[in-house]
Motif scaffolding. Structure first.
Motif, short mmCIF file in Angstrom:
data_model
loop_
_atom_site.label_atom_id
_atom_site.label_comp_id
_atom_site.label_asym_id
_atom_site.label_seq_id
_atom_site.Cartn_x
_atom_site.Cartn_y
_atom_site.Cartn_z
N ASP A 103 -33.99 -12.51 65.31
CA ASP A 103 -33.51 -11.12 65.25
C ASP A 103 -32.17 -10.99 64.54
N ALA A 104 -31.50 -12.11 64.33
CA ALA A 104 -30.21 -12.05 63.63
C ALA A 104 -30.38 -11.62 62.18
N ILE A 105 -31.47 -12.04 61.54
CA ILE A 105 -31.62 -11.69 60.12
C ILE A 105 -31.88 -10.20 59.96
N THR A 106 -32.58 -9.58 60.90
CA THR A 106 -32.82 -8.14 60.79
C THR A 106 -31.53 -7.38 61.09
N PHE A 129 -24.83 -15.73 62.45
CA PHE A 129 -25.93 -16.08 61.55
C PHE A 129 -25.56 -15.65 60.14
N GLY A 130 -25.90 -16.48 59.15
CA GLY A 130 -25.51 -16.14 57.79
C GLY A 130 -26.56 -16.46 56.75
N LEU A 131 -26.47 -15.75 55.64
CA LEU A 131 -27.31 -15.95 54.47
C LEU A 131 -26.39 -16.01 53.26
N ASN A 132 -26.37 -17.16 52.55
CA ASN A 132 -25.47 -17.26 51.40
C ASN A 132 -26.16 -16.86 50.10
N GLY A 133 -25.42 -16.94 49.00
CA GLY A 133 -25.94 -16.47 47.71
C GLY A 133 -27.10 -17.28 47.18
N GLU A 134 -27.30 -18.49 47.72
CA GLU A 134 -28.42 -19.32 47.30
C GLU A 134 -29.65 -19.13 48.19
N VAL A 136 -29.73 -19.66 51.43
CA VAL A 136 -29.76 -20.63 52.53
C VAL A 136 -29.29 -19.96 53.82
N LEU A 137 -30.06 -20.16 54.88
CA LEU A 137 -29.73 -19.59 56.19
C LEU A 137 -29.04 -20.64 57.05
N ASP A 138 -28.09 -20.21 57.84
CA ASP A 138 -27.42 -21.14 58.76
C ASP A 138 -26.91 -20.33 59.95
N ARG A 139 -26.47 -21.04 60.96
CA ARG A 139 -26.03 -20.36 62.19
C ARG A 139 -24.97 -21.17 62.91
N ALA A 239 -16.15 -18.63 65.45
CA ALA A 239 -17.54 -18.87 65.06
C ALA A 239 -17.82 -18.32 63.66
N VAL A 240 -17.35 -17.11 63.38
CA VAL A 240 -17.55 -16.51 62.06
C VAL A 240 -16.82 -17.34 61.00
N SER A 241 -15.59 -17.73 61.28
CA SER A 241 -14.80 -18.53 60.33
C SER A 241 -15.48 -19.86 60.05
N CYS A 242 -15.98 -20.51 61.09
CA CYS A 242 -16.65 -21.79 60.94
C CYS A 242 -17.87 -21.66 60.04
#
Length: 325
Positions: A103-106, A129-134, A136-139, A239-242
């Motif tokens: 649900d984080a991606i939505t 949760f994050g999505l970068n320019g390439e 790639v998903l990570d959390r 958490a966001v900074s990391c």
């Protein structure tokens, strides 16, 4: 062409059928759908009810649904995601392909329209949760309340309870939380709430609901409550900074990184923002905080259209937000 978007969580589940312009044709809200907290038979019952309501509201639109996209809490493990997908497929016509994701991606897409960025969910539970320019998903975090969910409603409520009991035992400072929590349960003394806590159908949700009393006490100048909020705001900032430092490259970090703030805790962003921004400054993070103009279920619709290689524009948010869910 229509997308059926679903946002499922530990408290409630929302579903809509919507167009690429953001027009909502049908909507429904049912109970919790986190498979970690809800029995399989109850999960099937709630999702079946959701789909039946959507189908009843607009039979014609339902027949033209191109895809169903469900952003669900509790489906991080591939086996859980597979089971949820199979359940959804069993409830929908075979002609409708189903995508199930965290649900984080939505929630992220509700603020970025599918573009890269970070989402910080701070509701009953929490996850970064994050999505970068390439692509790639990570959390960071989101491992469940038994393993610690700092920056969540549960964490704030749980720490409020703990501090109230510490004060009751004489181990901690006196706090208004004691009277507020007693008032919540309509009891005279704190130990009387033990039965209600340990026999609750959904103790996580119950404890998370107590977070509002921590906010009330903080507004009244209660130092114990303010320290709880400071601690959780610091956790969110870290958490966001990391995540930004490990997921986004140097070039991306040179520009503002959108950080979408989703979840009930951010209804009191005024209590969290200052401490979060201090952490960002400490780590040289260039974050642009965004409170999305639509609910995460709208992000599920956006994700569904992207699965069909169709992008939405800013007009989607304006149109979608006109409809009060």
């Amino acid at each position: 062409m229509y997308i059926l978007g679903i946002d499922g969580g530990g408290t409630k589940t929302k579903g809509v059928i919507a167009t690429v312009a953001g027009t909502i044709i049908a909507e429904a809200t049912v109970g919790a759908s986190n498979p970690n907290n809800v029995k399989k038979e109850d999960l099937k019952k709630e999702l079946s009810k959701l789909i039946d309501i959507l189908k009843t509201e607009s039979k014609d639109a339902f027949k033209e649904v191109k895809r169903a996209y469900a952003g669900m809490s509790g489906v991080d493990h591939p086996s859980a995601r597979k089971e949820m997908k199979q359940l959804m497929e069993s409830l929908l016509p075979w002609s409708i392909p189903v995508t199930v994701n965290n649900d984080a991606i939505t929630a992220l897409y509700s603020g970025t329209l599918g573009k890269p960025g970070v989402v910080q969910i701070a509701g009953t539970g929490s996850i970064t949760f994050g999505l970068n320019g390439e692509g790639v998903l990570d959390r960071v975090g989101g491992w469940g309340y038994l393993l610690g969910e700092g920056g969540s409603g549960f964490a704030v409520g749980s720490e409020g309870l703990q501090e109230a009991f510490r004060a009751h035992d004489g181990l901690g400072s006196r706090t208004e939380l004691t009277s507020l929590i007693c008032g919540h349960f309509q009891v005279k003394t704190l130990p009387e709430i033990i039965h209600s806590i340990y026999n609750a159908v959904n103790p996580k949700e119950l404890i998370a609901s107590l977070s509002r009393h921590v906010f009330t006490a903080a507004d009244h100048g209660d130092k114990v409550a303010q320290a709880i909020i400071q601690k959780n705001a610091n956790h969110i900032g870290e958490a966001v900074s990391c995540l930004i430092n490990k997921q986004f490259n140097e070039n991306e970090r040179a520009h503002e990184i959108p950080v979408v703030l989703a979840g009930g805790l951010f209804n009191r962003l005024d209590l969290f923002k200052g401490a979060m921004e201090e952490i960002f400054e400490k780590h040289s993070i260039n974050a642009k905080l965004i409170r999305p103009g639509i609910e995460p279920v709208g992000g599920a619709v956006i994700a569904g259209f992207l699965e069909e290689n169709i992008e939405v524009d800013e007009g989607f948010i304006e149109q979608f937000s006109r409809h009060k869910l």
